[in-house]
Design a protein around this motif. Structure first.
Motif: not given
Length: 128
Positions: A42-44, A57-62
């Motif tokens: 996953w890209e951050h 951050r990735v999507s809505f998560a840190y």
């Protein structure tokens, strides 16, 4: 405007912080001013670059990472393994291997019988 033309302020901030505020660490494996990927592919996005820890951050998560080791201190991956961050996305081969493992896990979990699938799908599931 193309996605490649959009400037990411966080990348600019990381480049400045890496060069000035925080001295580079010997052998630091991650270029914080470049694209960041976790070990699951996953890209951050870089949120904060500290002297000891990094927040992405990735999507809505840190996620919080140890800057020295590149390991995630806030969570582990689904398999219970230590997550890591770096600049390289998953290779196509690694992504394909993970897809096959996931498909097998779903088949085992739900008791799917491959004979119920059409021949074209069975061949694809077997890697053919």
């Amino acid at each position: 405007m193309r996605a490649s033309e959009i400037r990411m302020p966080s990348a600019d901030n990381a480049a400045v912080a890496s060069r000035s505020h925080y001295p580079p660490r010997a052998g630091e494996p991650v270029d914080w001013a470049s694209r960041l990927f976790d070990s699951d592919g996953w890209e951050h996005l870089l949120i904060d670059l500290g002297g000891i820890q990094v927040v992405t951050r990735v999507s809505f998560a840190y996620a919080v990472w140890d800057r020295r080791t590149g390991s995630c201190v806030s969570q582990t991956d689904a398999g219970g393994e230590e997550m890591r961050i770096g600049n390289s996305p998953l290779t196509d081969v690694e992504r394909h291997k993970r897809q096959l493992r996931a498909q097998e896990a779903v088949r085992q979990m739900y008791g799917h019988d491959e004979s119920a699938y059409p021949a074209a799908i069975r061949d694809r599931l077997r890697g053919g």
